[in-house]
Design a protein around this motif. Sequence first.
Motif, PDB file in Angstrom:
ATOM      1  N   ARG A 198       5.541   3.504   2.020  1.00  0.00           N
ATOM      2  CA  ARG A 198       6.362   3.015   0.906  1.00  0.00           C
ATOM      3  C   ARG A 198       5.509   2.661  -0.301  1.00  0.00           C
ATOM      4  O   ARG A 198       5.913   2.907  -1.444  1.00  0.00           O
ATOM      5  CB  ARG A 198       7.201   1.818   1.372  1.00  0.00           C
ATOM      6  N   PHE A 199       4.335   2.092  -0.073  1.00  0.00           N
ATOM      7  CA  PHE A 199       3.416   1.850  -1.189  1.00  0.00           C
ATOM      8  C   PHE A 199       3.064   3.170  -1.875  1.00  0.00           C
ATOM      9  O   PHE A 199       3.053   3.267  -3.107  1.00  0.00           O
ATOM     10  CB  PHE A 199       2.125   1.191  -0.687  1.00  0.00           C
ATOM     11  N   HIS A 200       2.754   4.184  -1.073  1.00  0.00           N
ATOM     12  CA  HIS A 200       2.379   5.491  -1.628  1.00  0.00           C
ATOM     13  C   HIS A 200       3.555   6.089  -2.395  1.00  0.00           C
ATOM     14  O   HIS A 200       3.379   6.647  -3.489  1.00  0.00           O
ATOM     15  CB  HIS A 200       1.948   6.421  -0.492  1.00  0.00           C
ATOM     16  N   ASP A 201       4.761   5.977  -1.845  1.00  0.00           N
ATOM     17  CA  ASP A 201       5.945   6.494  -2.542  1.00  0.00           C
ATOM     18  C   ASP A 201       6.103   5.832  -3.911  1.00  0.00           C
ATOM     19  O   ASP A 201       6.406   6.498  -4.908  1.00  0.00           O
ATOM     20  CB  ASP A 201       7.203   6.240  -1.704  1.00  0.00           C
ATOM     21  N   ARG A 202       5.901   4.525  -3.946  1.00  0.00           N
ATOM     22  CA  ARG A 202       6.029   3.807  -5.216  1.00  0.00           C
ATOM     23  C   ARG A 202       4.960   4.253  -6.209  1.00  0.00           C
ATOM     24  O   ARG A 202       5.243   4.419  -7.408  1.00  0.00           O
ATOM     25  CB  ARG A 202       5.895   2.297  -4.983  1.00  0.00           C
ATOM     26  N   ARG A 203       3.766   4.444  -5.708  1.00  0.00           N
ATOM     27  CA  ARG A 203       2.654   4.811  -6.599  1.00  0.00           C
ATOM     28  C   ARG A 203       2.912   6.131  -7.308  1.00  0.00           C
ATOM     29  O   ARG A 203       2.484   6.322  -8.462  1.00  0.00           O
ATOM     30  CB  ARG A 203       1.366   4.909  -5.769  1.00  0.00           C
ATOM     31  N   HIS A 204       3.634   7.050  -6.666  1.00  0.00           N
ATOM     32  CA  HIS A 204       3.778   8.397  -7.216  1.00  0.00           C
ATOM     33  C   HIS A 204       5.204   8.734  -7.650  1.00  0.00           C
ATOM     34  O   HIS A 204       5.501   9.897  -7.928  1.00  0.00           O
ATOM     35  CB  HIS A 204       3.253   9.413  -6.195  1.00  0.00           C
ATOM     36  N   TRP A 210       6.845   0.703 -11.062  1.00  0.00           N
ATOM     37  CA  TRP A 210       6.830  -0.698 -11.494  1.00  0.00           C
ATOM     38  C   TRP A 210       6.885  -1.661 -10.306  1.00  0.00           C
ATOM     39  O   TRP A 210       6.483  -2.829 -10.419  1.00  0.00           O
ATOM     40  CB  TRP A 210       8.018  -0.970 -12.425  1.00  0.00           C
ATOM     41  N   LYS A 211       7.374  -1.181  -9.141  1.00  0.00           N
ATOM     42  CA  LYS A 211       7.467  -2.033  -7.962  1.00  0.00           C
ATOM     43  C   LYS A 211       6.112  -2.293  -7.316  1.00  0.00           C
ATOM     44  O   LYS A 211       5.957  -3.232  -6.531  1.00  0.00           O
ATOM     45  CB  LYS A 211       8.383  -1.382  -6.908  1.00  0.00           C
ATOM     46  N   LEU A 212       5.134  -1.434  -7.605  1.00  0.00           N
ATOM     47  CA  LEU A 212       3.819  -1.573  -6.986  1.00  0.00           C
ATOM     48  C   LEU A 212       2.965  -2.499  -7.831  1.00  0.00           C
ATOM     49  O   LEU A 212       2.571  -2.159  -8.945  1.00  0.00           O
ATOM     50  CB  LEU A 212       3.148  -0.201  -6.848  1.00  0.00           C
ATOM     51  N   SER A 213       2.679  -3.665  -7.305  1.00  0.00           N
ATOM     52  CA  SER A 213       1.970  -4.690  -8.058  1.00  0.00           C
ATOM     53  C   SER A 213       0.513  -4.782  -7.613  1.00  0.00           C
ATOM     54  O   SER A 213       0.146  -4.294  -6.544  1.00  0.00           O
ATOM     55  CB  SER A 213       2.648  -6.046  -7.842  1.00  0.00           C
ATOM     56  N   PRO A 214      -0.328  -5.432  -8.419  1.00  0.00           N
ATOM     57  CA  PRO A 214      -1.702  -5.692  -7.977  1.00  0.00           C
ATOM     58  C   PRO A 214      -1.753  -6.485  -6.671  1.00  0.00           C
ATOM     59  O   PRO A 214      -2.679  -6.317  -5.878  1.00  0.00           O
ATOM     60  CB  PRO A 214      -2.283  -6.501  -9.144  1.00  0.00           C
ATOM     61  N   MET A 215      -0.734  -7.316  -6.428  1.00  0.00           N
ATOM     62  CA  MET A 215      -0.668  -8.063  -5.170  1.00  0.00           C
ATOM     63  C   MET A 215      -0.488  -7.112  -3.995  1.00  0.00           C
ATOM     64  O   MET A 215      -1.037  -7.344  -2.906  1.00  0.00           O
ATOM     65  CB  MET A 215       0.480  -9.065  -5.223  1.00  0.00           C
ATOM     66  N   ASP A 216       0.291  -6.053  -4.195  1.00  0.00           N
ATOM     67  CA  ASP A 216       0.475  -5.061  -3.131  1.00  0.00           C
ATOM     68  C   ASP A 216      -0.855  -4.391  -2.791  1.00  0.00           C
ATOM     69  O   ASP A 216      -1.184  -4.201  -1.618  1.00  0.00           O
ATOM     70  CB  ASP A 216       1.492  -3.996  -3.557  1.00  0.00           C
TER      71      ASP A 216
END
Length: 293
Positions: A198-204, A210-216
């Motif tokens: 899901r992190f990878h999906d958000r990144r691309h 916008w959902k992928l934050s520095p905290m993630d």
Amino acid sequence: MTGMEENKPVELMINGKSRIFDIDNPDLPGWIDKQALASGDYPYDKRLDGDTYEKMLEKLQIELVKVQFWLQATGQRVMAIFEGRDAAGKGGVIHATNSYMNPRSARVVALTKPTETEKGQWYYQRYVTHFPTAGEFVMFDRSWYNRGGVEPVMGFCTPEQHQHFLKQTPRFEKLITGDGIHFFKFWLDIGREMQLKRFHDRRHDPLKVWKLSPMDIAALTKWDLYTAARDQMLQETHTEHAPWTVVRANDKRRARLDLVRHILKTLDYDGKDKAAIGEIDDRIVGFGPGFVK
């Protein structure tokens, strides 16, 4: 990707094996894609199909509208908090719950980091101001349980503040339920490979980046620390008056349906259609620390 700084590949230890994960690489690693749904001992090997999901969800959303009429007629109050690791699906399940409810009396609370003034207040104070009034259904997208997870893991509170929180929260929640508020605590549980996917999906995805934050990004190497904090939090704050409902959420569709079912089955509202609600899948929904993986 526009708006995102370049991230360095990280080394992760997963199931006893060292893995390199480069979130900026547009190609999702095969070991993540293959294991994502099954991660965390998820009980299904296929996602619920979309047509079945939409038909079931519509029936449940009709019931939620009935709940809202009941709340308005009786002055009852409902409050639900949604917790889980980053990318667990909190926003999606909240959207599925309130999509057809009247926004005048169904509110979503998603607070940003505390201001300097709020930092000097009683810890729970900024949350209490958003509690429901008569006839309202309030949903917290993260809550005071920030102090049970992200704050101690990332060093945003002291160990003493963390321990004080774990001791005080059951007492605080006793006041909530003692005042007659229907109070739900949901922990959305996902496996590690699913979180990475899901992190990878958000990144691309330019619509989700916008959902992928520095905290993630910072959390990528802190899985075990978050697990330990979660386990302690659930152990210390799972009570008879305010139990944790754990929802296995690798398949967002199943998670949304069964979470809403739990709300509907718990509330004694007028015109309840038990056949439309259906039965909760006990492989997806359970209670307390014993149900997490």
